[in-house]
Design an enzyme around this catalytic site. Structure first.
Site, PDB file in Angstrom:
ATOM      1  N   ASP A  16     -61.265 -55.828  -2.126  1.00 50.00           N
ATOM      2  CA  ASP A  16     -59.804 -55.712  -2.061  1.00 50.00           C
ATOM      3  C   ASP A  16     -59.253 -56.381  -3.316  1.00 50.00           C
ATOM      4  O   ASP A  16     -59.985 -57.043  -4.045  1.00 50.00           O
ATOM      5  CB  ASP A  16     -59.251 -56.405  -0.804  1.00 50.00           C
ATOM      6  CG  ASP A  16     -57.736 -56.381  -0.746  1.00 50.00           C
ATOM      7  OD1 ASP A  16     -57.146 -55.297  -0.953  1.00 50.00           O
ATOM      8  OD2 ASP A  16     -57.112 -57.444  -0.532  1.00 50.00           O
ATOM      9  N   SER A  17     -57.938 -56.268  -3.517  1.00 46.20           N
ATOM     10  CA  SER A  17     -57.323 -56.932  -4.661  1.00 46.20           C
ATOM     11  C   SER A  17     -57.230 -58.446  -4.449  1.00 46.20           C
ATOM     12  O   SER A  17     -56.867 -59.164  -5.374  1.00 46.20           O
ATOM     13  CB  SER A  17     -55.911 -56.379  -4.882  1.00 46.20           C
ATOM     14  OG  SER A  17     -55.097 -56.721  -3.792  1.00 46.20           O
ATOM     15  N   TYR A  48     -52.548 -55.015  -7.059  1.00 45.09           N
ATOM     16  CA  TYR A  48     -52.931 -53.663  -7.460  1.00 45.09           C
ATOM     17  C   TYR A  48     -51.754 -52.695  -7.271  1.00 45.09           C
ATOM     18  O   TYR A  48     -51.658 -51.672  -7.936  1.00 45.09           O
ATOM     19  CB  TYR A  48     -54.094 -53.162  -6.593  1.00 45.09           C
ATOM     20  CG  TYR A  48     -55.484 -53.619  -6.990  1.00 45.09           C
ATOM     21  CD1 TYR A  48     -55.691 -54.692  -7.855  1.00 45.09           C
ATOM     22  CD2 TYR A  48     -56.601 -52.965  -6.487  1.00 45.09           C
ATOM     23  CE1 TYR A  48     -56.977 -55.097  -8.200  1.00 45.09           C
ATOM     24  CE2 TYR A  48     -57.892 -53.358  -6.830  1.00 45.09           C
ATOM     25  CZ  TYR A  48     -58.069 -54.423  -7.688  1.00 45.09           C
ATOM     26  OH  TYR A  48     -59.341 -54.804  -8.017  1.00 45.09           O
ATOM     27  N   CYS A  79     -58.655 -51.832   0.860  1.00 45.67           N
ATOM     28  CA  CYS A  79     -57.397 -51.884   0.111  1.00 45.67           C
ATOM     29  C   CYS A  79     -56.793 -50.486   0.178  1.00 45.67           C
ATOM     30  O   CYS A  79     -57.454 -49.508  -0.213  1.00 45.67           O
ATOM     31  CB  CYS A  79     -57.701 -52.271  -1.332  1.00 45.67           C
ATOM     32  SG  CYS A  79     -56.295 -52.139  -2.441  1.00 45.67           S
ATOM     33  N   ASN A  80     -55.562 -50.402   0.676  1.00 44.25           N
ATOM     34  CA  ASN A  80     -54.920 -49.083   0.783  1.00 44.25           C
ATOM     35  C   ASN A  80     -54.609 -48.497  -0.583  1.00 44.25           C
ATOM     36  O   ASN A  80     -54.700 -47.284  -0.781  1.00 44.25           O
ATOM     37  CB  ASN A  80     -53.621 -49.205   1.579  1.00 44.25           C
ATOM     38  CG  ASN A  80     -53.875 -49.456   3.039  1.00 44.25           C
ATOM     39  OD1 ASN A  80     -53.910 -48.535   3.830  1.00 44.25           O
ATOM     40  ND2 ASN A  80     -54.087 -50.711   3.408  1.00 44.25           N
ATOM     41  N   GLU A 158     -50.711 -63.740  -0.533  1.00 44.52           N
ATOM     42  CA  GLU A 158     -51.640 -64.445  -1.447  1.00 44.52           C
ATOM     43  C   GLU A 158     -51.259 -65.926  -1.583  1.00 44.52           C
ATOM     44  O   GLU A 158     -52.111 -66.767  -1.828  1.00 44.52           O
ATOM     45  CB  GLU A 158     -51.643 -63.787  -2.830  1.00 44.52           C
ATOM     46  CG  GLU A 158     -52.347 -62.439  -2.888  1.00 44.52           C
ATOM     47  CD  GLU A 158     -53.885 -62.532  -2.849  1.00 44.52           C
ATOM     48  OE1 GLU A 158     -54.457 -63.353  -3.582  1.00 44.52           O
ATOM     49  OE2 GLU A 158     -54.493 -61.780  -2.073  1.00 44.52           O
ATOM     50  N   CYS A 190     -51.089 -51.694   4.148  1.00 44.30           N
ATOM     51  CA  CYS A 190     -51.612 -52.574   3.089  1.00 44.30           C
ATOM     52  C   CYS A 190     -52.389 -53.650   3.819  1.00 44.30           C
ATOM     53  O   CYS A 190     -51.879 -54.228   4.791  1.00 44.30           O
ATOM     54  CB  CYS A 190     -50.463 -53.187   2.286  1.00 44.30           C
ATOM     55  SG  CYS A 190     -51.000 -54.490   1.150  1.00 44.30           S
ATOM     56  N   THR A 191     -53.610 -53.899   3.368  1.00 42.15           N
ATOM     57  CA  THR A 191     -54.455 -54.822   4.138  1.00 42.15           C
ATOM     58  C   THR A 191     -53.984 -56.277   4.050  1.00 42.15           C
ATOM     59  O   THR A 191     -54.463 -57.125   4.793  1.00 42.15           O
ATOM     60  CB  THR A 191     -55.921 -54.712   3.680  1.00 42.15           C
ATOM     61  OG1 THR A 191     -55.984 -54.860   2.255  1.00 42.15           O
ATOM     62  CG2 THR A 191     -56.513 -53.376   4.079  1.00 42.15           C
ATOM     63  N   HIS A 192     -53.055 -56.555   3.136  1.00 38.75           N
ATOM     64  CA  HIS A 192     -52.471 -57.905   3.113  1.00 38.75           C
ATOM     65  C   HIS A 192     -51.467 -58.112   4.256  1.00 38.75           C
ATOM     66  O   HIS A 192     -51.209 -59.236   4.661  1.00 38.75           O
ATOM     67  CB  HIS A 192     -51.725 -58.147   1.797  1.00 38.75           C
ATOM     68  CG  HIS A 192     -52.616 -58.526   0.651  1.00 38.75           C
ATOM     69  ND1 HIS A 192     -53.478 -57.640   0.067  1.00 38.75           N
ATOM     70  CD2 HIS A 192     -52.778 -59.704  -0.009  1.00 38.75           C
ATOM     71  CE1 HIS A 192     -54.131 -58.256  -0.936  1.00 38.75           C
ATOM     72  NE2 HIS A 192     -53.718 -59.506  -0.985  1.00 38.75           N
TER      73      HIS A 192
HETATM   74  N1  DGL Z   1     -54.288 -55.130  -0.112  1.00 38.47           N
HETATM   75  C1  DGL Z   1     -54.078 -54.040  -0.968  1.00 38.47           C
HETATM   76  C2  DGL Z   1     -53.615 -52.808  -0.246  1.00 38.47           C
HETATM   77  O1  DGL Z   1     -54.003 -52.615   0.883  1.00 38.47           O
HETATM   78  C3  DGL Z   1     -53.440 -54.254  -2.309  1.00 38.47           C
HETATM   79  C4  DGL Z   1     -52.275 -55.134  -2.414  1.00 38.47           C
HETATM   80  C5  DGL Z   1     -51.918 -55.365  -3.871  1.00 38.47           C
HETATM   81  O2  DGL Z   1     -52.752 -55.957  -4.561  1.00 38.47           O
HETATM   82  O3  DGL Z   1     -50.842 -54.940  -4.314  1.00 38.47           O
HETATM   83  O4  DGL Z   1     -52.898 -51.988  -0.781  1.00 38.47           O
END
Ligand code: DGL
Length: 274
Positions: A16-17, A48, A79-80, A158, A190-192
């Protein structure tokens, strides 16, 4: 050719990012506790979500080359943004099975909605790609999808600002237009975002069901490994090793807090070498 017994004992590679992919790792580890896992969080190059498709493809292919060096038997794009921009590039170059996170989440949302009005939140990259609209309407063409990019959520996640007034206010501003459209299901695309799920759920209220793809992704991982005869069969729990392209301390503190266990085997790498 590698002995299948040997391949079965290899780790699953997840990237992931940054910290967000830990939400997917948690679900995979819960479903497949015997599997070894190597996780790479690219916090040094996050976010990302605001970067071009070309950059996301380049970063994702570097991440894959690093994970392949760890002899992984499968890659999970946790990561989406990378799933929507780089899935094909990763799949075509990985040399091992690849699982992404968009389709499992979209399918879960279609199963859960009653009103046929689904909201999707994600990074700019994911929302602009329209990947969720395609995936949801492919499952059910009658569903209405309302989507919005929520870029600040990644920085809040983060930073460890998973709760509190500032996060709540930002969530209220981002989510208002979706709630006004009377969605009954909201995909955390988004996985965050699951790191902020307490606040998001509070702002949405009980009429909206949140979809976090982690469990659905874990089910696809199990199915894919089982189908290829690659589930680990040796006794004993799997070991998890973590790599980051930024601060080991920050990863350890926030990772331990999120996973509710001490994250100890953390290493910093220079991802630009790959
Ligand atoms: N967690 C990531 C996603 O699911 C990326 C978030 C990012 O770095 O912008 O998109």
């Amino acid at each position: 050719m590698a002995d299948p017994g040997d391949v079965r004992s290899r780790p699953i590679g997840i990237f992931d990012s940054g910290l967000g992919g830990l939400t997917v790792l948690k679900a995979i580890a819960a479903l497949l506790p015997k599997e070894h896992i190597v996780y790479f969080g690219d916090s040094g190059r996050a976010p990302y979500g605001s970067k071009s498709p070309e950059t996301i493809i380049k970063f994702s292919c570097q991440n894959v080359r690093f994970l392949r060096e760890q002899a992984v038997k499968m890659i999970v794009i946790a990561c989406n943004t990378a799933s929507s921009r780089a899935y094909e590039a990763v799949r075509d170059s990985a040399g091992v099975p690849v699982v992404e996170v968009v389709r499992p989440g979209a399918a879960a949302a279609c199963r859960l909605t009653r009103s046929g009005r689904i909201g999707v939140i994600g990074t700019r990259g994911t929302i602009e790609s329209n990947v969720y609209i395609r995936a949801i309407q492919c499952s059910d063409a009658a569903v209405t999808v309302v989507q919005r990019a929520c870029p600040l959520f990644v920085s809040l996640a983060e930073e460890g600002w998973w709760d509190g007034e500032i996060t709540r206010s930002i969530a209220a501003v981002y989510l208002r237009p979706l709630l006004e459209q009377q969605i009954d299901t909201l995909v955390l695309g988004c996985t965050h975002y699951p790191l902020l799920s307490g606040v998001i759920a509070e702002v949405c209220g009980p009429a909206v069901t949140l979809v976090q793809a982690g469990q659905s992704v874990a089910a696809v991982v199990r199915q894919t490994l089982a189908g290829a005869g690659l589930l680990r069969t040796e006794p004993g729990a799997g070991h998890h090793t973590y790599y980051t392209s930024d601060s080991v301390d920050q990863f350890q503190i926030l990772g331990s807090s999120f996973l509710a266990e001490t994250v100890s085997d953390v290493h910093r790498i220079d991802i630009e070498r790959y």
